[in-house]
Scaffold this active site. Sequence first.
Site: not given
Ligand code: NOJ
Length: 740
Positions: A287
């Site tokens: 993430d």
């Molecule tokens: C953080 C989020 O937790 C995740 O779900 C997302 O895909 C990413 N950012 C990218 O935007």
Amino acid sequence: MKRHIRLAVLLLFLLSSFLLPTPPTLSQRAPNVEQRVNALLAQMTLEEKLGQLQQLDGEGNGNFRPEHPDLVRKGLLGSTLGVRGAQRTNQLQRVAMTESRLKIPVLFGFDVIHGYRTIFPIPLAEASSFDPSLAERSAAVAAQEANNVGLRWTFAPMVDIARDPRWGRITEGAGEDPFLGAAFARARVRGFQGDNYGAPDKVLACAKHWVAYGDAEGGRDYDTTDLSENTLREIYFPPFKAAVDAGVGTLMSSFNAINGVPASANAFTLTKVLRQEWKFDGFVVSDYTSVRELINHGIAANEEDAAAAALNAGVDMEMVSRSYNMFGPKLLQQKRLSQATIDEAVRRILRIKFRLGLFDRPYTEEAREPNALLRPESIRLAREIAGRSMVLLKNDRETLPLNKNLSSIAVIGPLADERRAPLGWWAGDGKEENTVTPLAGIKAKVSAQTKVVYAKGCEIQGDSTAGFQEAVNLAKASDVAVVFVGESHEWAGEAASRSTLELPGRQMELVQAIQATGKPTIVVLVNGRPLSIGWIVNNVPSILESWMGGSESGNAIADILFGDVNPGAKLPVTYPRTVGQVPIYYNHMNTGRPPEAENRYTSKYIDSPWTPLFPFGYGLSYTTFKISNLQLSAPRIAANGKLTVSVEVENTGKRAGDEVVQLYIRDLVATMTRPVKELKGFQRVSLQPGEKRRVEFALSHEHLGFWNREMRYVVEPGEFRVMVGANSVDTIEAKFEVTN
Ligand code: NOJ
């Protein structure tokens, strides 16, 4: 002259065929993918390998950043996040395909969660439909739109189980139940990827967030989790397993720690379960900066440690932080990372790029983009799905549906004419100007004689009641009042954890003021999570949970309010009375002292009922149904046998409608404590008035077992209860026995 024109046409043709997609020459599972991966790997320098492991984000508006072309040219950037638009992605891709040494295409990803431009209801709403085929269709439209703007990868589906509505991201998943969650995970993966995610209208999917992210302590986003391996395997893993079995190409490792080990450095979940047990051969992306955040978790002293921990555990691609790139060479030298580990991560990423057909079709046809978005059939589908996702929570005295010929309707509330909230937190590139608000939907629905008046009353958040009087006056002067209250999009989704579940601001008082006029009052909720609305439930005759219904939300709400659509959705999550009951979920254990009203010394509260406001699986219709005559194909089955359970469902009312027939089981005596109920089957059936149908469910090994003390999946002999009903509480039941 003519020759010149012909030449120009020829040149144009050649140029465009260079840009146009050629049909993928590789089928996804073609054996030569592995050969091509290995051949490419053999030519790569260490820097180029680490480049494939790097994903960086673009600018908010979809542009790539100034540094990206140069990184791509040098082979140091394998993927981007948020760079979108056919022209822009082609521009960056052209650098990869014509100026880089090995011509490895860039993989363009974005959060296309419930729609790209045509926005569908939030996933929690879609799960309320109890009809996974709808989620498959909405994901397919999202994929088609996304692909046409140059995207080849979506960070969806989010398949986290959420038992805590304080957690804002409950909005993004399918609710609290692993069985329902698995069905929706499967459907969404199929919708995004189809049989071949290299097809021109598909995208690669990413099941996230691996894993247990939804179990954040206190419902506080990113917070730690501490839970047994049984709970992981029985509650949090199943939707991911379903996604993997459905062929999902990627997973995202989550922010949280699990039992002391951050999910982005967790060899148990990333390697033992995912790779060894489930044989997943796609790749895992971290993430957003979750690799670097291992330092904050306190399991890495610096980025060097973080890179080693994440890559060794099985995170293949690093999102946004750059620890792999910066420290990969040094770690290799120090033997804290092996060449084989790096190669394996690269191999997984290249494998997916080949399967995607990226090498064969790196570009997006720019001419297609404008016609790909907001197609009439996509908008129609968004309206249909929204209508099938809204839950009728209460409808006393048949207050709903409303007559289209009323002389006047007061449309009240801060969410009545609000364009952003219905799109939810993740709105892709959805636009407010394409959102139909409830006010617009109602105006479009009623007869020419009906007067529709509107007052906002108050803000969603904020303290002013200055608008109450106008709203009250309008309600008094109208036949009915429809009040739209709930949450803003910023109060749902990531980092939107709440410590209470009350309506924000002065909205509850607004409802009370309108109700006090004595006019029939209907409350429509626009929200991303269950809310504590006890007062409304006790005092207002009709309540519709519309969730955040997407671009067509207002039309879908009007379809329901005026009876063109008969609501049939059910809650995929328990609705608590108060935040103090949280976590509250239907598939809890019985305990040694299950709640008994008359006995103080049982598991309950002294200041509130222990039961929810609305149970899991609950929802009403404008018609009525009767579920009866439960039959089993046999009184007992072997542990590896199969049992057919059937009931009759009858539409006993006057309108055509849908009932969701739900099947639950309970393993009555086992070597581990077992939930009081577990959903193991559901079917949404449409019935004409008076129509009766027998609905069948099959139960077998996969439904009856659990993970035992030795962490083996077992079906134990003994007695089971099977319960079938229209929600998780009102059921009819029978018993059967599993024999050795
Ligand atoms: C953080 C989020 O937790 C995740 O779900 C997302 O895909 C990413 N950012 C990218 O935007």
